[in-house]
Design an enzyme around this catalytic site. Structure first.
Site, mmCIF file in Angstrom:
data_model
loop_
_atom_site.group_PDB
_atom_site.id
_atom_site.type_symbol
_atom_site.label_atom_id
_atom_site.label_comp_id
_atom_site.label_asym_id
_atom_site.label_seq_id
_atom_site.Cartn_x
_atom_site.Cartn_y
_atom_site.Cartn_z
ATOM 1 N N HIS A 79 -51.554 -150.339 28.564
ATOM 2 C CA HIS A 79 -50.108 -150.360 28.309
ATOM 3 C C HIS A 79 -49.384 -150.849 29.555
ATOM 4 O O HIS A 79 -49.528 -150.263 30.625
ATOM 5 C CB HIS A 79 -49.603 -148.959 27.933
ATOM 6 N N TYR A 208 -40.270 -142.742 24.996
ATOM 7 C CA TYR A 208 -39.712 -141.479 25.472
ATOM 8 C C TYR A 208 -38.251 -141.458 25.024
ATOM 9 O O TYR A 208 -37.435 -142.215 25.544
ATOM 10 C CB TYR A 208 -39.792 -141.388 27.006
ATOM 11 N N PRO A 300 -45.918 -131.918 30.861
ATOM 12 C CA PRO A 300 -46.625 -133.141 30.468
ATOM 13 C C PRO A 300 -45.767 -134.405 30.462
ATOM 14 O O PRO A 300 -46.296 -135.506 30.288
ATOM 15 C CB PRO A 300 -47.126 -132.822 29.060
ATOM 16 N N LYS A 304 -48.941 -136.627 34.191
ATOM 17 C CA LYS A 304 -49.570 -136.550 35.511
ATOM 18 C C LYS A 304 -50.748 -135.572 35.615
ATOM 19 O O LYS A 304 -51.552 -135.665 36.549
ATOM 20 C CB LYS A 304 -48.511 -136.126 36.556
ATOM 21 N N TYR A 392 -45.115 -143.478 37.468
ATOM 22 C CA TYR A 392 -45.834 -143.318 36.199
ATOM 23 C C TYR A 392 -47.223 -143.962 36.275
ATOM 24 O O TYR A 392 -48.209 -143.389 35.794
ATOM 25 C CB TYR A 392 -45.017 -143.946 35.066
HETATM 26 C C1 LIG Z 1 -52.348 -128.961 24.947
HETATM 27 C C2 LIG Z 1 -52.314 -129.723 26.251
HETATM 28 C C3 LIG Z 1 -51.771 -131.005 26.278
HETATM 29 C C4 LIG Z 1 -51.736 -131.715 27.473
HETATM 30 N N1 LIG Z 1 -51.204 -132.969 27.475
HETATM 31 C C5 LIG Z 1 -51.185 -133.655 28.620
HETATM 32 C C6 LIG Z 1 -50.668 -134.971 28.664
HETATM 33 O O1 LIG Z 1 -50.207 -135.505 27.652
HETATM 34 N N2 LIG Z 1 -50.711 -135.639 29.837
HETATM 35 C C7 LIG Z 1 -51.247 -135.068 30.975
HETATM 36 O O2 LIG Z 1 -51.322 -135.721 32.021
HETATM 37 N N3 LIG Z 1 -51.726 -133.836 30.978
HETATM 38 C C8 LIG Z 1 -51.712 -133.118 29.832
HETATM 39 N N4 LIG Z 1 -52.224 -131.885 29.829
HETATM 40 C C9 LIG Z 1 -52.782 -131.395 31.074
HETATM 41 C C10 LIG Z 1 -54.197 -131.906 31.298
HETATM 42 O O3 LIG Z 1 -54.947 -131.692 30.136
HETATM 43 C C11 LIG Z 1 -54.780 -131.173 32.502
HETATM 44 O O4 LIG Z 1 -53.960 -131.468 33.614
HETATM 45 C C12 LIG Z 1 -56.224 -131.541 32.814
HETATM 46 O O5 LIG Z 1 -57.075 -131.068 31.802
HETATM 47 C C13 LIG Z 1 -56.644 -130.949 34.153
HETATM 48 O O6 LIG Z 1 -58.026 -131.048 34.323
HETATM 49 P P1 LIG Z 1 -58.818 -129.887 35.045
HETATM 50 O O7 LIG Z 1 -60.242 -130.325 35.081
HETATM 51 O O8 LIG Z 1 -58.149 -129.545 36.315
HETATM 52 O O9 LIG Z 1 -58.631 -128.598 34.132
HETATM 53 P P2 LIG Z 1 -59.147 -128.323 32.661
HETATM 54 O O10 LIG Z 1 -59.255 -129.568 31.875
HETATM 55 O O11 LIG Z 1 -58.290 -127.231 32.129
HETATM 56 O O12 LIG Z 1 -60.626 -127.801 32.873
HETATM 57 C C14 LIG Z 1 -60.887 -126.513 33.357
HETATM 58 C C15 LIG Z 1 -62.171 -126.029 32.722
HETATM 59 O O13 LIG Z 1 -62.510 -124.764 33.295
HETATM 60 C C16 LIG Z 1 -63.049 -123.955 32.291
HETATM 61 N N5 LIG Z 1 -62.913 -122.565 32.689
HETATM 62 C C17 LIG Z 1 -61.779 -121.812 32.727
HETATM 63 N N6 LIG Z 1 -62.050 -120.564 33.148
HETATM 64 C C18 LIG Z 1 -63.397 -120.530 33.385
HETATM 65 C C19 LIG Z 1 -64.269 -119.506 33.810
HETATM 66 N N7 LIG Z 1 -63.826 -118.260 34.071
HETATM 67 N N8 LIG Z 1 -65.585 -119.792 33.932
HETATM 68 C C20 LIG Z 1 -66.046 -121.039 33.657
HETATM 69 N N9 LIG Z 1 -65.247 -122.044 33.228
HETATM 70 C C21 LIG Z 1 -63.946 -121.787 33.103
HETATM 71 C C22 LIG Z 1 -62.229 -124.307 31.052
HETATM 72 O O14 LIG Z 1 -62.918 -123.987 29.866
HETATM 73 C C23 LIG Z 1 -62.014 -125.791 31.228
HETATM 74 O O15 LIG Z 1 -62.956 -126.579 30.533
HETATM 75 C C24 LIG Z 1 -52.251 -131.132 28.665
HETATM 76 C C25 LIG Z 1 -52.766 -129.850 28.637
HETATM 77 C C26 LIG Z 1 -52.787 -129.133 27.449
HETATM 78 C C27 LIG Z 1 -53.322 -127.730 27.445
#
Ligand SMILES: Cc1cc2nc3c(=O)[nH]c(=O)nc-3n(C[C@H](O)[C@H](O)[C@H](O)COP(=O)(O)OP(=O)(O)OC[C@H]3O[C@@H](n4cnc5c(N)ncnc54)[C@H](O)[C@@H]3O)c2cc1C
Length: 398
Positions: A79, A208, A300, A304, A392
């Protein structure tokens, strides 16, 4: 106490197998640094959970250039801009023209699929479906992860560096004593009502939209499935909304003299997504390092969250790699400050996009008109548009 725990020894123990944890594991393994990831969900649950969808160019390069996968290039959608729509009119922010960059539409579950496949291909040690995770001895030379695996066996991982990449609801940051961390956060008086629909795209790029009725985001997944959101009350009950009511509400927020119409289809997922802005400072306690949502979350609106998680990992990987190559802890000591610079920039951008595009239920006429003034100031100014485009698509690495 229960049965004896089996002790596993490794250099880096990682809690959480989301994008942050798996990407770090991949990079460390490539550099010959042993690591084990424990993840509480099973592979299938993560693979089928819909979350983020927009990748900055730097995140795309990280996936492709480090050998995770090239699939984003063949199956993702490039995009080169977004539309800001207000007063019933669309205004394109042309990323390519403004800053020479673009973003990629590539859902987070595909990113997970690629990372998990790369770890499996390279014989990485990733344990899915664990329970009762705890982290202890964080301020010692041998921090530990305790967990029960999916077969009910108890383990204890002894490591040198422990990484908390366990997302916003994780245990790692809460294991830092309260007096050793600052929790910075704000809450918002609105949430997003999100749907997945089986329909053709309504537009080639994300829209948006700001309206008197509130914000809406018209986004896509692929040629058959679309993702859309509209601002709602945080206590809204998604299940009480009929499909017709959802579509009418979305349409009302993009209506305008140009007659723009959403392409409707069956809605097969509806959720209310609450959000807040949060930063844990510092992103370190002893030999525990926080990365991704475990250390910070953003609303969201600026797309980011996932990108910031990968940006943390880039900085943390360099620091860990340097530690094992030189035994100097200089970069590890600088990790939190370095990562937080980008985190706070992203916090500001996400806050700005959120407050500029949403309409508070109690907004006065003055506040409404001021908001429209801000939006028209952004689209009328090349500099204003370029700030949005640069943020962005992703700032350069520092
Ligand atoms: C519904 C939703 C929509 C979103 N939409 C957007 C969007 O449109 N754009 C955007 O940029 N961001 C969005 N986000 C945010 C984005 O998904 C996160 O910023 C991203 O997943 C971060 O990655 P991470 O690896 O840090 O954390 P996560 O992806 O949350 O991964 C953390 C992992 O740790 C695991 N975990 C947790 N506790 C424990 C434990 N005690 N023991 C072992 N494992 C554990 C979890 O199961 C998970 O798989 C959204 C989030 C949600 C919830």
């Amino acid at each position: 106490m229960g049965a004896e725990r089996t002790i596993l020894k490794t250099q880096v123990g990682i809690v959480g197998g989301g994008p942050a944890g798996l990407m770090l594991s991949h990079l460390l393994a490539k550099s010959g640094i042993e690591n084990i990831v424990v993840e509480k969900r099973d592979h299938e649950t993560i693979r089928t959970t819909h979350r983020a969808g927009i990748l900055e160019h730097g995140s795309v390069r990280m996936l492709t250039e480090t050998g995770v996968s090239d699939r984003v290039l063949s199956e993702g959608y490039r995009h080169e801009g977004i539309d800001l729509r207000f007063g019933g009119e669309s205004h394109r922010i042309d990323f390519e023209d403004l800053v020479g960059e673009s973003v990629w539409l590539y859902p987070q579950n595909e990113v997970f699929t690629d990372l998990a496949a790369a770890r499996e291909r390279d014989h990485g040690d990733v344990r899915y479906g664990v329970s009762d995770t705890a982290v202890v001895d964080l301020a010692t030379d041998t921090p530990k992860i305790l967990f029960t695996d999916s077969d009910g066996r108890d383990f204890e991982i002894h490591c040198e560096i422990l990484v908390g990449s366990d997302g916003s609801g994780g245990i790692c940051k809460r294991s830092i004593p309260k007096e050793a961390r600052t929790d910075n956060f704000i809450e918002y008086p609105f949430a997003w009502f999100g749907i997945l629909t089986r329909a053709a795209p309504s537009a080639p790029e994300l829209i948006y939209a700001n309206s008197d009725r509130g914000f809406a985001l018209i986004s896509q997944r692929n040629d058959e499935v679309q993702r859309m959101y509209f601002q709602c009350d945080p206590n809204e009950d998604a299940q009480s909304w009929s499909e017709e009511r959802i579509w009418d509400e979305l349409q009302a927020r993009v209506d305008g003299p140009d007659g723009f119409q959403l392409t409707r289809g069956p809605v097969f997922e509806k959720t209310v997504l609450k959000f807040r802005s949060y930063v844990c400072e510092p992103l370190r306690y002893g030999n525990l390092f926080l990365a991704g949502d475990a250390g910070h979350t953003v609303p969201p609106t600026g797309a980011k969250g996932l990108n910031l998680a990968l940006a943390d990992v880039r900085v943390l990987f360099e620091a860990i790699d340097s530690f094992y190559a030189t035994r100097s802890a200089e970069l590890l000591d600088g990790y939190s400050d370095k990562a937080l610079k980008r985190v706070w920039r992203a916090q500001n951008f996400s806050y700005w996009m959120t407050s500029m595009l949403h309409t508070r239920a109690d907004a006065t006429l003055f506040e409404r008109k001021r908001a429209l003034g801000e939006l028209s100031g952004v689209v009328a100014s090349r500099h204003g548009s370029a700030y949005l485009a640069e943020a962005y698509t992703g700032w350069p690495n520092t």
